[in-house]
Scaffold this motif. Structure first.
Motif, mmCIF file in Angstrom:
data_model
loop_
_atom_site.group_PDB
_atom_site.id
_atom_site.type_symbol
_atom_site.label_atom_id
_atom_site.label_comp_id
_atom_site.label_asym_id
_atom_site.label_seq_id
_atom_site.Cartn_x
_atom_site.Cartn_y
_atom_site.Cartn_z
ATOM 1 N N GLN A 191 1.032 -1.383 0.013
ATOM 2 C CA GLN A 191 0.028 0.068 -0.440
ATOM 3 C C GLN A 191 0.875 1.468 -0.541
ATOM 4 O O GLN A 191 0.437 2.389 -0.557
ATOM 5 C CB GLN A 191 -0.438 0.251 1.212
ATOM 6 C CG GLN A 191 -2.216 -1.073 1.284
ATOM 7 C CD GLN A 191 -2.626 -0.786 -0.335
ATOM 8 O OE1 GLN A 191 -3.283 -0.224 -1.075
ATOM 9 N NE2 GLN A 191 -2.541 -1.584 -1.257
ATOM 10 N N TRP A 194 1.504 1.625 -3.594
ATOM 11 C CA TRP A 194 0.023 2.595 -4.034
ATOM 12 C C TRP A 194 -0.331 3.652 -3.578
ATOM 13 O O TRP A 194 -0.479 5.043 -4.591
ATOM 14 C CB TRP A 194 -0.828 1.485 -3.397
ATOM 15 C CG TRP A 194 -2.841 2.273 -3.985
ATOM 16 C CD1 TRP A 194 -3.554 3.394 -3.286
ATOM 17 C CD2 TRP A 194 -3.358 2.245 -5.006
ATOM 18 N NE1 TRP A 194 -4.583 3.754 -3.180
ATOM 19 C CE2 TRP A 194 -4.645 3.316 -4.592
ATOM 20 C CE3 TRP A 194 -3.416 1.450 -6.622
ATOM 21 C CZ2 TRP A 194 -5.462 3.347 -6.103
ATOM 22 C CZ3 TRP A 194 -4.213 2.508 -6.856
ATOM 23 C CH2 TRP A 194 -5.350 3.022 -6.685
ATOM 24 N N ASN A 195 0.208 3.975 -2.461
ATOM 25 C CA ASN A 195 -0.141 5.481 -1.918
ATOM 26 C C ASN A 195 0.548 6.259 -2.896
ATOM 27 O O ASN A 195 0.617 7.481 -3.032
ATOM 28 C CB ASN A 195 -0.392 4.966 -0.515
ATOM 29 C CG ASN A 195 -1.339 5.159 -0.244
ATOM 30 O OD1 ASN A 195 -2.380 5.375 -0.230
ATOM 31 N ND2 ASN A 195 -1.701 4.103 0.568
ATOM 32 N N ARG A 197 2.488 6.718 -4.716
ATOM 33 C CA ARG A 197 1.879 6.777 -6.885
ATOM 34 C C ARG A 197 0.833 7.739 -7.008
ATOM 35 O O ARG A 197 0.702 8.935 -7.957
ATOM 36 C CB ARG A 197 2.020 5.463 -7.650
ATOM 37 C CG ARG A 197 2.440 4.458 -8.049
ATOM 38 C CD ARG A 197 2.221 2.940 -8.214
ATOM 39 N NE ARG A 197 0.975 3.472 -9.686
ATOM 40 C CZ ARG A 197 1.609 3.079 -11.085
ATOM 41 N NH1 ARG A 197 3.301 2.766 -10.839
ATOM 42 N NH2 ARG A 197 0.756 3.089 -11.760
ATOM 43 N N ILE A 198 0.285 7.159 -6.285
ATOM 44 C CA ILE A 198 -1.380 8.424 -6.133
ATOM 45 C C ILE A 198 -0.525 10.027 -5.162
ATOM 46 O O ILE A 198 -0.840 10.664 -5.839
ATOM 47 C CB ILE A 198 -2.092 7.929 -5.126
ATOM 48 C CG1 ILE A 198 -3.179 6.921 -5.594
ATOM 49 C CG2 ILE A 198 -3.654 9.111 -4.418
ATOM 50 C CD1 ILE A 198 -3.544 7.065 -7.071
ATOM 51 N N ALA A 202 -0.616 13.271 -8.106
ATOM 52 C CA ALA A 202 -1.243 14.036 -7.564
ATOM 53 C C ALA A 202 -0.497 15.559 -7.109
ATOM 54 O O ALA A 202 -0.653 16.492 -7.909
ATOM 55 C CB ALA A 202 -2.219 14.240 -6.642
ATOM 56 N N ALA A 237 -7.061 14.608 -3.735
ATOM 57 C CA ALA A 237 -7.020 13.076 -5.237
ATOM 58 C C ALA A 237 -6.345 11.945 -3.592
ATOM 59 O O ALA A 237 -6.554 10.836 -3.807
ATOM 60 C CB ALA A 237 -6.151 13.570 -5.803
ATOM 61 N N ILE A 238 -5.367 12.498 -2.855
ATOM 62 C CA ILE A 238 -4.499 11.691 -1.804
ATOM 63 C C ILE A 238 -5.806 11.074 -1.007
ATOM 64 O O ILE A 238 -5.926 10.209 -0.449
ATOM 65 C CB ILE A 238 -3.734 12.669 -1.039
ATOM 66 C CG1 ILE A 238 -2.414 13.556 -2.296
ATOM 67 C CG2 ILE A 238 -3.437 11.798 0.039
ATOM 68 C CD1 ILE A 238 -1.586 14.025 -1.602
ATOM 69 N N GLY A 241 -7.562 8.545 -2.599
ATOM 70 C CA GLY A 241 -6.672 7.256 -3.206
ATOM 71 C C GLY A 241 -6.333 6.614 -1.384
ATOM 72 O O GLY A 241 -6.174 5.739 -1.054
ATOM 73 N N THR A 242 -6.599 7.602 -0.128
ATOM 74 C CA THR A 242 -6.766 6.791 1.453
ATOM 75 C C THR A 242 -7.907 5.808 0.937
ATOM 76 O O THR A 242 -7.514 4.606 1.540
ATOM 77 C CB THR A 242 -6.312 7.922 1.929
ATOM 78 O OG1 THR A 242 -5.032 8.919 1.580
ATOM 79 C CG2 THR A 242 -6.096 7.532 3.843
ATOM 80 N N THR A 244 -9.590 4.501 -1.001
ATOM 81 C CA THR A 244 -9.544 3.246 -1.821
ATOM 82 C C THR A 244 -8.640 2.479 -1.119
ATOM 83 O O THR A 244 -8.456 1.151 -1.178
ATOM 84 C CB THR A 244 -9.030 3.902 -3.256
ATOM 85 O OG1 THR A 244 -9.772 4.873 -4.278
ATOM 86 C CG2 THR A 244 -9.146 2.141 -4.002
ATOM 87 N N SER A 245 -7.819 2.748 -0.726
ATOM 88 C CA SER A 245 -6.368 1.663 -0.510
ATOM 89 C C SER A 245 -7.169 1.212 0.863
ATOM 90 O O SER A 245 -6.539 -0.106 1.510
ATOM 91 C CB SER A 245 -5.363 3.328 0.110
ATOM 92 O OG SER A 245 -4.191 2.011 1.134
#
Length: 311
Positions: A191, A194-195, A197-198, A202, A237-238, A241-242, A244-245
């Motif tokens: 994760q 993933w985060n 990259r987000i 952003a 956006a963060i 993404g959080t 979704t994470s």
């Protein structure tokens, strides 16, 4: 207008959760066998099995059973398991353990992603930026069970630094904080990828905006441009993404908890599927779905509020 923007996403997510729960009921019913045969004892006759099916309500139509179960949700009633215990009682101890593990993993992954993404954004296109992007992609590409096995080999079997399994104390929680480390790392590492990259994406989007370019041309230090002009605009956006994470963390927790014998909902769900225990499986999905939906709604509110302030 703000109330409408809050109510409509809540209604939409509630409808999606209801469809998901209906799918769970249907999927469990399609598995070979049923709860009566899966929980029966050796030597039970066909009459005993028929009586057990009637007691569990398996002789009723699937839609009727789902509707009856769904009607209890507003009062917090998740039904009764195939073993005769209330589902809420079965989830009372393991679900907080899963929330603890997932919450710590989410905190670590977001904190690490903000640090790595911001570090890379200070020198866009440089060696650090490329290294962070490569490492983040590699980390996210690794499934949780691969990370878990690697951590077990290195930190437990080869070095003996950390325990390989989780033992529980009298309260049903992990007996020691050291037993949290391996499952926590197994969830956090993918994760963070993933985060990161987000966060990096952003920040890159915000860095191309005119007011940010103007701040750079005015000679402001890079770190000040990042903290005062780029990062605030990237927060919506963060936040999404959080959220979704968080959903991916709860999904990955099922695998990680099973590998490390962690006392969470992973073991409960695995046993429920083996027993064809539809109310218990649906109860796990309802609890995790409610937690994820709450985080997604919070992310929507943060995004709407931020965009509203900027407008």
């Amino acid at each position: 207008m703000s109330l409408v923007r809050f109510v409509w996403p809540a209604v939409r997510r509630l409808a999606l959760l209801t469809v998901l729960l209906a799918t769970v009921f249907a999927a469990v019913s399609l598995l070979p066998g049923d709860a009566a045969t899966a929980t029966s004892e050796r030597g039970e006759s066909a009459t005993d099995l028929a009586a057990r099916r009637a007691a569990l309500g398996l002789d009723r139509p699937l839609a009727e059973r789902f509707w009856d179960w769904l009607a209890g949700l507003p009062t917090g009633d998740l039904g009764t398991s195939a073993h005769g215990r209330p589902v809420t009682a079965l989830l009372a101890a393991p679900f907080p353990n899963t929330l603890l593990l997932g919450g710590l993993a989410l905190l670590l992954s977001v904190t690490g992603a903000l640090a790595l993404g911001s570090w890379a954004a200070l020198r866009p296109g440089g060696r650090v930026d490329r290294a962070v992007a490569t490492a983040a992609t590699a980390a996210f590409a690794l499934p949780e069970f691969v990370v878990s096995v690697a951590l077990l080999l290195v930190l437990s079997l080869w070095t003996g630094w950390l325990p390989a399994v989780t033992l529980t104390g009298p309260d049903g929680a992990p007996a020691s904080w050291r037993m949290l480390v391996l499952p926590l790392l197994a969830l956090t590492i993918p994760q963070i990828g993933w985060n990161t990259r987000i966060v990096r994406g952003a920040l890159a989007d915000q860095a191309s905006l005119p007011h940010v370019q103007a701040a750079i041309l005015d000679g402001l230090p890079r770190h000040r441009v990042l903290t005062h002009h780029v990062l605030p605009g990237a927060l919506p956006a963060i936040a999404v993404g959080t959220a979704t994470s968080a959903g991916m963390l709860l999904g990955g927790a099922v695998v990680v908890e099973t590998l490390f014998n962690y006392p969470g909902i992973g073991a409960v769900l695995a046993g429920a599927v083996a027993d064809r225990d539809t109310p218990l499986v649906a109860g796990v999905v309802a609890a995790t779905g409610a937690a994820i939906s709450t985080l997604l709604l919070a992310a929507d509110l943060i995004r709407d509020r931020t965009l509203g302030v900027r407008a």
